[in-house]
Design a protein around this motif. Structure first.
Motif, PDB file in Angstrom:
ATOM      1  N   LEU A 136       5.794  -7.762 -11.893  1.00 15.08           N
ATOM      2  CA  LEU A 136       5.554  -6.336 -11.663  1.00 15.08           C
ATOM      3  C   LEU A 136       4.737  -6.105 -10.395  1.00 15.08           C
ATOM      4  O   LEU A 136       5.008  -5.166  -9.641  1.00 15.08           O
ATOM      5  N   LYS A 137       3.757  -6.960 -10.149  1.00 14.14           N
ATOM      6  CA  LYS A 137       2.973  -6.838  -8.917  1.00 14.14           C
ATOM      7  C   LYS A 137       3.861  -7.057  -7.695  1.00 14.14           C
ATOM      8  O   LYS A 137       3.740  -6.368  -6.689  1.00 14.14           O
ATOM      9  N   MET A 138       4.770  -8.029  -7.810  1.00  8.77           N
ATOM     10  CA  MET A 138       5.668  -8.319  -6.702  1.00  8.77           C
ATOM     11  C   MET A 138       6.586  -7.133  -6.437  1.00  8.77           C
ATOM     12  O   MET A 138       6.810  -6.755  -5.287  1.00  8.77           O
ATOM     13  N   LEU A 139       7.100  -6.533  -7.491  1.00  8.86           N
ATOM     14  CA  LEU A 139       7.995  -5.394  -7.319  1.00  8.86           C
ATOM     15  C   LEU A 139       7.265  -4.195  -6.718  1.00  8.86           C
ATOM     16  O   LEU A 139       7.876  -3.385  -6.021  1.00  8.86           O
ATOM     17  N   ASP A 140       5.964  -4.077  -6.996  1.00  7.90           N
ATOM     18  CA  ASP A 140       5.183  -3.001  -6.379  1.00  7.90           C
ATOM     19  C   ASP A 140       5.104  -3.176  -4.867  1.00  7.90           C
ATOM     20  O   ASP A 140       5.048  -2.198  -4.131  1.00  7.90           O
ATOM     21  N   LYS A 141       5.094  -4.416  -4.416  1.00  5.01           N
ATOM     22  CA  LYS A 141       4.985  -4.694  -2.983  1.00  5.01           C
ATOM     23  C   LYS A 141       6.343  -4.862  -2.313  1.00  5.01           C
ATOM     24  O   LYS A 141       6.419  -5.070  -1.111  1.00  5.01           O
ATOM     25  N   ALA A 142       7.417  -4.790  -3.089  1.00  6.72           N
ATOM     26  CA  ALA A 142       8.760  -4.999  -2.538  1.00  6.72           C
ATOM     27  C   ALA A 142       9.290  -3.728  -1.886  1.00  6.72           C
ATOM     28  O   ALA A 142       8.952  -2.621  -2.277  1.00  6.72           O
ATOM     29  N   ASP A 143      10.117  -3.942  -0.897  1.00  5.32           N
ATOM     30  CA  ASP A 143      10.800  -2.846  -0.219  1.00  5.32           C
ATOM     31  C   ASP A 143      12.290  -3.155  -0.273  1.00  5.32           C
ATOM     32  O   ASP A 143      12.760  -4.068   0.411  1.00  5.32           O
ATOM     33  N   ASP A 144      13.017  -2.407  -1.097  1.00  6.00           N
ATOM     34  CA  ASP A 144      14.453  -2.638  -1.300  1.00  6.00           C
ATOM     35  C   ASP A 144      14.742  -4.077  -1.720  1.00  6.00           C
ATOM     36  O   ASP A 144      15.695  -4.702  -1.244  1.00  6.00           O
ATOM     37  N   GLY A 145      13.892  -4.624  -2.596  1.00  5.51           N
ATOM     38  CA  GLY A 145      14.122  -5.966  -3.111  1.00  5.51           C
ATOM     39  C   GLY A 145      13.651  -7.087  -2.205  1.00  5.51           C
ATOM     40  O   GLY A 145      13.860  -8.258  -2.506  1.00  5.51           O
ATOM     41  N   ILE A 146      13.019  -6.744  -1.103  1.00  7.10           N
ATOM     42  CA  ILE A 146      12.530  -7.750  -0.157  1.00  7.10           C
ATOM     43  C   ILE A 146      10.998  -7.714  -0.150  1.00  7.10           C
ATOM     44  O   ILE A 146      10.398  -6.645  -0.043  1.00  7.10           O
ATOM     45  N   VAL A 147      10.392  -8.879  -0.293  1.00  7.09           N
ATOM     46  CA  VAL A 147       8.941  -8.987  -0.168  1.00  7.09           C
ATOM     47  C   VAL A 147       8.635  -9.847   1.049  1.00  7.09           C
ATOM     48  O   VAL A 147       9.471 -10.621   1.507  1.00  7.09           O
ATOM     49  N   LEU A 148       7.440  -9.687   1.550  1.00  5.78           N
ATOM     50  CA  LEU A 148       6.994 -10.494   2.680  1.00  5.78           C
ATOM     51  C   LEU A 148       6.002 -11.522   2.173  1.00  5.78           C
ATOM     52  O   LEU A 148       5.073 -11.192   1.445  1.00  5.78           O
ATOM     53  N   MET A 149       6.230 -12.786   2.553  1.00  3.23           N
ATOM     54  CA  MET A 149       5.347 -13.864   2.124  1.00  3.23           C
ATOM     55  C   MET A 149       4.724 -14.507   3.350  1.00  3.23           C
ATOM     56  O   MET A 149       5.378 -14.673   4.371  1.00  3.23           O
ATOM     57  N   ASP A 150       3.449 -14.879   3.191  1.00  2.00           N
ATOM     58  CA  ASP A 150       2.778 -15.571   4.283  1.00  2.00           C
ATOM     59  C   ASP A 150       3.036 -17.074   4.173  1.00  2.00           C
ATOM     60  O   ASP A 150       3.792 -17.520   3.307  1.00  2.00           O
ATOM     61  N   MET A 151       2.386 -17.851   5.016  1.00  2.00           N
ATOM     62  CA  MET A 151       2.657 -19.291   5.025  1.00  2.00           C
ATOM     63  C   MET A 151       2.127 -19.999   3.775  1.00  2.00           C
ATOM     64  O   MET A 151       2.470 -21.140   3.521  1.00  2.00           O
ATOM     65  N   TYR A 152       1.318 -19.304   2.968  1.00  2.00           N
ATOM     66  CA  TYR A 152       0.809 -19.882   1.719  1.00  2.00           C
ATOM     67  C   TYR A 152       1.631 -19.438   0.510  1.00  2.00           C
ATOM     68  O   TYR A 152       1.216 -19.625  -0.628  1.00  2.00           O
ATOM     69  N   ASN A 153       2.786 -18.827   0.762  1.00  2.00           N
ATOM     70  CA  ASN A 153       3.686 -18.302  -0.265  1.00  2.00           C
ATOM     71  C   ASN A 153       3.022 -17.249  -1.137  1.00  2.00           C
ATOM     72  O   ASN A 153       3.273 -17.152  -2.328  1.00  2.00           O
ATOM     73  N   GLU A 154       2.164 -16.455  -0.526  1.00  2.00           N
ATOM     74  CA  GLU A 154       1.561 -15.321  -1.209  1.00  2.00           C
ATOM     75  C   GLU A 154       2.241 -14.059  -0.726  1.00  2.00           C
ATOM     76  O   GLU A 154       2.530 -13.898   0.464  1.00  2.00           O
TER      77      GLU A 154
END
Length: 108
Positions: free
Chosen positions: A11-29
């Protein structure tokens, strides 16, 4: 990892998603786009749906199975309905105790 934690993370990931795409940094966060832009972080786009499916699959739940998803929804709705009925039943029993309906229906 508990299933509750997996659901919370999804649910946290979906809050940060934009059209099903999330952005991850080099630490996979997962990083919110505004935060990445403000901090000047290098981020990589990632498919949120596949990430969530993999998280659940690792915990024994295959979300790609449509029938399973429908059964889970039905289970959750049934459970919520049982909880609501339990509350109503408790209120009815409380009313019966308060109003002393134990003589109700007896011939006098």
């Amino acid at each position: 990892m508990s299933i509750k934690k997996v659901v919370e993370n999804a649910l946290k990931m979906l809050d940060k998603a934009d059209d099903g795409i999330v952005l991850m940094d080099m630490y996979n966060e997962v990083v919110h786009p505004a935060d990445a832009a403000f901090k000047g972080q290098v981020v990589y786009p990632y498919n949120a749906k596949s990430f969530i499916e993999e998280s659940f699959r690792q915990n024994g739940i295959d979300l790609t199975d449509k029938d399973l998803r429908f059964m889970l929804m039905k289970l959750l709705l049934s459970f919520e309905q049982m909880e609501a009925n339990k509350v109503r039943k408790g209120k009815v029993n409380e009313l019966l105790r308060e109003n002393a309906f134990h003589d109700f229906g007896k011939l006098m």
